[in-house]
Write an enzyme that holds these catalytic residues in place. Structure first.
Site, mmCIF file in Angstrom:
data_model
loop_
_atom_site.group_PDB
_atom_site.id
_atom_site.type_symbol
_atom_site.label_atom_id
_atom_site.label_comp_id
_atom_site.label_asym_id
_atom_site.label_seq_id
_atom_site.Cartn_x
_atom_site.Cartn_y
_atom_site.Cartn_z
ATOM 1 N N GLU A 111 6.263 -7.585 0.694
ATOM 2 C CA GLU A 111 4.886 -8.095 0.760
ATOM 3 C C GLU A 111 4.428 -8.603 -0.601
ATOM 4 O O GLU A 111 5.107 -8.437 -1.599
ATOM 5 C CB GLU A 111 3.896 -6.991 1.154
ATOM 6 C CG GLU A 111 4.428 -5.952 2.055
ATOM 7 C CD GLU A 111 3.421 -4.857 2.342
ATOM 8 O OE1 GLU A 111 2.360 -4.813 1.697
ATOM 9 O OE2 GLU A 111 3.720 -4.053 3.224
ATOM 10 N N LYS A 113 2.092 -8.445 -3.900
ATOM 11 C CA LYS A 113 1.381 -7.421 -4.672
ATOM 12 C C LYS A 113 0.042 -8.015 -5.079
ATOM 13 O O LYS A 113 -0.049 -8.817 -6.005
ATOM 14 C CB LYS A 113 2.176 -6.986 -5.896
ATOM 15 C CG LYS A 113 1.523 -5.810 -6.590
ATOM 16 C CD LYS A 113 2.413 -5.200 -7.645
ATOM 17 C CE LYS A 113 1.855 -3.864 -8.147
ATOM 18 N NZ LYS A 113 0.465 -3.929 -8.582
ATOM 19 N N ASP A 115 -3.504 -8.579 -6.623
ATOM 20 C CA ASP A 115 -4.055 -8.175 -7.908
ATOM 21 C C ASP A 115 -5.556 -7.948 -7.760
ATOM 22 O O ASP A 115 -6.376 -8.778 -8.123
ATOM 23 C CB ASP A 115 -3.775 -9.269 -8.946
ATOM 24 C CG ASP A 115 -3.984 -8.752 -10.355
ATOM 25 O OD1 ASP A 115 -4.188 -7.539 -10.529
ATOM 26 O OD2 ASP A 115 -3.955 -9.579 -11.287
ATOM 27 N N TYR A 221 -2.639 -2.923 3.661
ATOM 28 C CA TYR A 221 -1.179 -2.922 3.564
ATOM 29 C C TYR A 221 -0.517 -1.561 3.727
ATOM 30 O O TYR A 221 0.692 -1.454 3.684
ATOM 31 C CB TYR A 221 -0.711 -3.552 2.255
ATOM 32 C CG TYR A 221 -1.402 -3.033 0.998
ATOM 33 C CD1 TYR A 221 -1.285 -1.704 0.609
ATOM 34 C CD2 TYR A 221 -2.154 -3.886 0.210
ATOM 35 C CE1 TYR A 221 -1.907 -1.242 -0.539
ATOM 36 C CE2 TYR A 221 -2.785 -3.441 -0.945
ATOM 37 C CZ TYR A 221 -2.652 -2.114 -1.314
ATOM 38 O OH TYR A 221 -3.270 -1.663 -2.434
ATOM 39 N N LYS A 314 7.300 -7.393 -10.553
ATOM 40 C CA LYS A 314 6.169 -8.202 -11.015
ATOM 41 C C LYS A 314 6.604 -9.555 -11.550
ATOM 42 O O LYS A 314 7.748 -9.735 -11.967
ATOM 43 C CB LYS A 314 5.446 -7.435 -12.121
ATOM 44 C CG LYS A 314 4.730 -6.190 -11.618
ATOM 45 C CD LYS A 314 3.445 -6.050 -12.377
ATOM 46 C CE LYS A 314 2.898 -4.649 -12.389
ATOM 47 N NZ LYS A 314 1.746 -4.582 -13.286
ATOM 48 N N CYS A 408 -28.631 -33.273 -25.594
ATOM 49 C CA CYS A 408 -27.872 -33.309 -24.346
ATOM 50 C C CYS A 408 -26.951 -34.529 -24.349
ATOM 51 O O CYS A 408 -27.404 -35.649 -24.590
ATOM 52 C CB CYS A 408 -28.819 -33.381 -23.153
ATOM 53 S SG CYS A 408 -27.964 -33.699 -21.602
ATOM 54 N N CYS A 411 -28.347 -37.099 -21.442
ATOM 55 C CA CYS A 411 -29.641 -37.801 -21.489
ATOM 56 C C CYS A 411 -30.247 -37.861 -22.891
ATOM 57 O O CYS A 411 -31.343 -38.393 -23.066
ATOM 58 C CB CYS A 411 -30.628 -37.154 -20.527
ATOM 59 S SG CYS A 411 -31.221 -35.546 -21.081
ATOM 60 N N CYS A 426 -30.100 -28.147 -21.611
ATOM 61 C CA CYS A 426 -30.896 -29.359 -21.625
ATOM 62 C C CYS A 426 -32.149 -29.028 -20.825
ATOM 63 O O CYS A 426 -32.060 -28.468 -19.730
ATOM 64 C CB CYS A 426 -30.128 -30.491 -20.943
ATOM 65 S SG CYS A 426 -31.151 -31.942 -20.664
ATOM 66 N N CYS A 431 -32.841 -35.143 -16.217
ATOM 67 C CA CYS A 431 -31.490 -35.428 -16.701
ATOM 68 C C CYS A 431 -30.581 -35.636 -15.493
ATOM 69 O O CYS A 431 -30.517 -34.801 -14.599
ATOM 70 C CB CYS A 431 -30.984 -34.260 -17.560
ATOM 71 S SG CYS A 431 -29.259 -34.420 -18.024
HETATM 72 S S1 IVH Z 1 1.571 -0.006 -1.189
HETATM 73 C C1 IVH Z 1 2.777 4.029 -2.658
HETATM 74 N N1 IVH Z 1 1.346 -2.559 -1.039
HETATM 75 O O1 IVH Z 1 -0.324 -1.677 -6.319
HETATM 76 C C2 IVH Z 1 1.893 2.956 -3.053
HETATM 77 N N2 IVH Z 1 0.358 -1.484 -2.902
HETATM 78 O O2 IVH Z 1 0.926 0.427 -8.324
HETATM 79 C C3 IVH Z 1 1.234 2.426 -1.875
HETATM 80 N N3 IVH Z 1 -0.828 -3.005 -4.422
HETATM 81 O O3 IVH Z 1 -2.533 0.972 -6.384
HETATM 82 C C4 IVH Z 1 0.700 1.116 -2.145
HETATM 83 N N4 IVH Z 1 -0.420 -4.843 -3.293
HETATM 84 O O4 IVH Z 1 -3.424 -1.179 -5.517
HETATM 85 C C5 IVH Z 1 1.055 -1.480 -1.758
HETATM 86 N N5 IVH Z 1 1.213 -4.852 -0.710
HETATM 87 C C6 IVH Z 1 0.908 -3.767 -1.442
HETATM 88 C C7 IVH Z 1 0.159 -3.823 -2.637
HETATM 89 C C8 IVH Z 1 -0.093 -2.663 -3.352
HETATM 90 C C9 IVH Z 1 -1.028 -4.323 -4.352
HETATM 91 C C10 IVH Z 1 -1.357 -2.159 -5.524
HETATM 92 C C11 IVH Z 1 -2.119 -0.978 -5.064
HETATM 93 C C12 IVH Z 1 -1.543 0.202 -5.795
HETATM 94 C C13 IVH Z 1 -0.697 -0.433 -6.827
HETATM 95 C C14 IVH Z 1 0.522 0.419 -7.023
#
Ligand code: IVH
Length: 663
Positions: A111, A113, A115, A221, A314, A408, A411, A426, A431
């Site tokens: 999946e 990750k 942010d 997730y 990452k 400005c 204008c 301004c 303007c």
């Molecule tokens: S599973 C056992 N799935 O990553 C951990 N985490 O360092 C269960 N995160 O705090 C989390 N995308 O905030 C999981 N598809 C994803 C994720 C995800 C982002 C974050 C989550 C967690 C951190 C883990």
């Protein structure tokens, strides 16, 4: 009868919210939506026995907390081991096979990750009852009120086990982030470094109406505690979420998750996601690899605070080095001057960038960015990247610090920087740069929602002198639009229809659309509630404006200056003459308590909700905190610290009996 209709409306509105906020495919117009919503509010106002726990009306926020309650997670929220190199994926796979004592290929569910900010949302018997931040993993903070304002999160699931803890990420989309920062900047408020900070900052608000105004999203997730249902695989969990309208990556685009047999397939997925990363509407910082079988996950267990069955790979941050060729100034809707670095084009995360916002003079000073500098830039989710830092060793000898212009650039009028503000402005209301931006704001979806007139067309209309002020929209004819380049019969018709459809705004939308400085959506709502009609609003004095809850001297002054400008007031009147009909769905009631505000503390002889009803039915307003604007603090048994605060501010303190005598 009203109960049946109420249940129906809750369901229909939830469906429309899902279409709009999750699928991004609304099937009705905003106007039709507003009508359903108003009907719901009206019903709820007239019948106090209706079940509001899963009503969309609860999403507007407004509850203000003193602090977030700490609540333990029933199952700890773990973190993930992570690495920055795809090679480590092979090592991860080796460890898994070794531990499971197998040489067969393991199936991984891969999946994105996200942010953002991790969150646990707890459903009991299908009802959203609580939401907790991750906290330290063992104990989180109760942010239920804020989470309920996120429209893509269902308040009720169509079917559900007794307990379902949904774990996922709260985030802000890149596009929304850019818009949010723009508004914050225009309003002289703090801007956020990236979408994650903005999401986290929004969740930390004790006043849920602030969270409600932020464009927050959620993706599920993982699971916490579940009672009354079993799952076999990670894939199964995602599918279950998707089928229960809980937003997931899978639902957004099935291509974003992948079931991979063995590590080679995982590495291919890693490279695929890395490639499309910059085109995603939200920020990710890598991929997450999970053993698909929950039974195997169980066997694998934990190492320290992380599961052995999952890891994150990452991506490297999207940064690059380039040089600043010039610093240009853009002029926004409220006249704010924003310096923008024009750079030697460079690729960051697959996208060529030439512009980076420098925010304001303070920011430039802080980072000491100068024309000619070599800089490290970063795409912070936003389409417009940011300068992270200057490579001082490469600074040309003759370079000079940058200073904002005193006039400005559009204008030529003198600019102004008020004390205590970071923004240079301004102040010429005519303007052309401000006019363009104001008109773009006026047509925006959350304002008048003239959806067929986008930014481009607004600009063209201004350039062609067909548009110089708000009311001109309602003077446009099909013929005048057809006179523009590249406008066909059908599209001109659509534009006119879209303008025609905007003629019934609520008072709140209309006030918001006027683009008065410091008057965001929430403030516009408070103003609409307070003044009931546009005439009252336009003739409000600063003293009267200060009576509106949550409006302080700065905002009152800004509104006062706007309504004192006869040209602007005249604009409103012309729009009314041209057929704009403003409605105000939530009418303030008249009564013995009208014009007064109340706050209840301690235990009353009646239920608190009933007491609030009595106050509101008699025209009183309920406030959420003690301030000098509060007329009365109603005190019951065992009151809290509010009494001291009220005393120190000189707010009148009364008992329930005294209140009843007032009626
Ligand atoms: S599973 C056992 N799935 O990553 C951990 N985490 O360092 C269960 N995160 O705090 C989390 N995308 O905030 C999981 N598809 C994803 C994720 C995800 C982002 C974050 C989550 C967690 C951190 C883990």
């Amino acid at each position: 009868m009203s109960k049946k209709r109420h249940e129906e409306l809750k369901k229909v509105i939830a469906e429309h919210d899902y279409n709009y906020y999750v699928l991004d495919k609304p099937t009705i117009t905003d106007y039709e939506y507003d009508q359903l919503f108003n009907e719901l509010l009206k019903l709820e106002k007239s019948d106090k026995n209706l079940d509001l726990s899963d009503s969309p009306s609860q999403r507007v926020g407004g509850k203000v907390l003193d602090s977030f309650k700490k609540v333990p997670h029933r199952i700890p929220m773990l973190s993930l081991s992570n690495s920055y190199s795809p090679e480590d994926i092979f090592e991860f796979d080796e460890r898994i096979k070794k531990f499971l004592n197998t040489d067969k290929e393991v199936e991984y569910f891969c999946e994105l990750k996200f942010d953002g900010l991790s969150m646990e949302i707890i459903y009991e018997n299908g009802q959203l009852v609580r939401a907790l931040t991750r906290g330290d993993g063992a104990v989180g903070e109760d942010v239920t009120e804020n989470i309920k304002t996120i429209k893509s999160i269902p308040l009720k699931l169509k079917s559900s086990p007794e307990i379902l803890e949904v774990r996922g990420e709260v985030l802000i989309f890149k596009k929304d982030f850019a818009e949010l920062n723009e508004t914050q900047q225009e309003n002289g408020q703090q801007t956020f470094a990236n979408p994650r900070n903005a999401a986290a900052g929004s969740m930390r608000q004790l006043d849920s109406s602030i969270a409600a105004a932020r464009p927050l999203k959620f993706f599920g997730y993982a699971l916490g505690l579940v009672e009354g249902k079993t799952f076999d695989t990670q894939e199964h969990i995602q599918e279950y979420f998707a089928s229960h309208n809980i937003p997931t990556a899978l639902k957004t685009n099935p291509d974003l998750v992948r079931l991979c047999k063995g590590p080679d397939a995982v590495v291919a997925y890693y490279h695929h996601i890395e490639k499309i990363r910059s085109s995603l509407p939200f920020d990710i910082d890598g991929i997450v690899i999970k053993v698909n079988s929950l039974r195997l996950q169980d066997d694998l267990g934990l190492v320290a605070r992380s599961p052995r069955w999952a890891t994150a790979a990452k991506f490297k941050p999207e940064q690059a080095t380039t040089t600043v060729e010039s610093i240009q100034i853009q002029v926004g809707r409220t006249g704010a001057l924003t310096p923008v670095a024009i750079m030697n084009p460079v690729k960051v995360g697959g996208v060529t960038v030439t512009n980076a916002t420098l925010h304001n003079q303070d920011e430039i000073n802080r980072k000491d960015i100068r024309v000619g500098d070599t800089v490290i830039i970063q795409r912070a989710g936003d389409v417009i990247p940011e300068v992270v830092s200057v490579v001082l060793e490469k600074r040309p000898k003759n370079s000079k610090p940058f200073v904002m212009p005193t006039e400005c650039p559009v204008c030529d009028s003198p600019v102004q920087k008020l004390e205590g503000e970071v923004v240079t402005r301004c102040v010429n209301p005519l303007c052309i740069a401000m006019v363009k931006e104001s008109l773009k704001h006026f047509v925006a979806r959350r304002a008048m929602n003239i959806d067929k007139v986008g930014d481009r067309l607004s600009e063209t209309l201004v350039d062609q002198k067909l548009l110089t002020r708000f009311s001109d929209f309602y003077r446009l004819t099909k013929e005048s639009i057809l006179s523009l380049d590249r406008q066909g019969e059908k599209s001109a018709e659509n534009i006119i229809n879209s303008i025609e459809n905007s003629k019934h705004p609520t008072l709140a939308r209309f006030i918001f659309a006027l683009g008065i400085r410091f008057v965001g959506e929430q403030t516009a709502k408070l103003l609409a509630d307070h003044f009931v009609n546009i005439e009252n609003f336009l003739k409000a004095t600063e003293e009267q404006l200060l009576e509106v809850p949550e409006i302080g001297p700065k905002v009152a002054k800004s509104i006062g200056a706007w309504t004192a400008d006869l040209r602007l007031v005249n604009e409103v009147n012309e729009m009314l003459e041209l057929g704009v009909k403003i409605t105000n769905p939530v009418r303030a009631t008249e009564g013995a308590l009208s014009g007064m505000s109340f706050l209840i503390t301690g235990t009353l002889p009646v239920k608190r909700d009933d007491a609030k009803d009595v106050i509101e039915k008699n025209g009183g307003k309920i406030l959420s905190s003690v301030s000098s604007k509060l007329s009365y603090l109603v005190v019951g048994d065992d009151p809290g610290s509010k009494v001291d605060k009220a005393q120190s501010l000189g707010v009148k303190i009364i008992s329930w009996e005294e209140l009843q005598k007032m009626l």
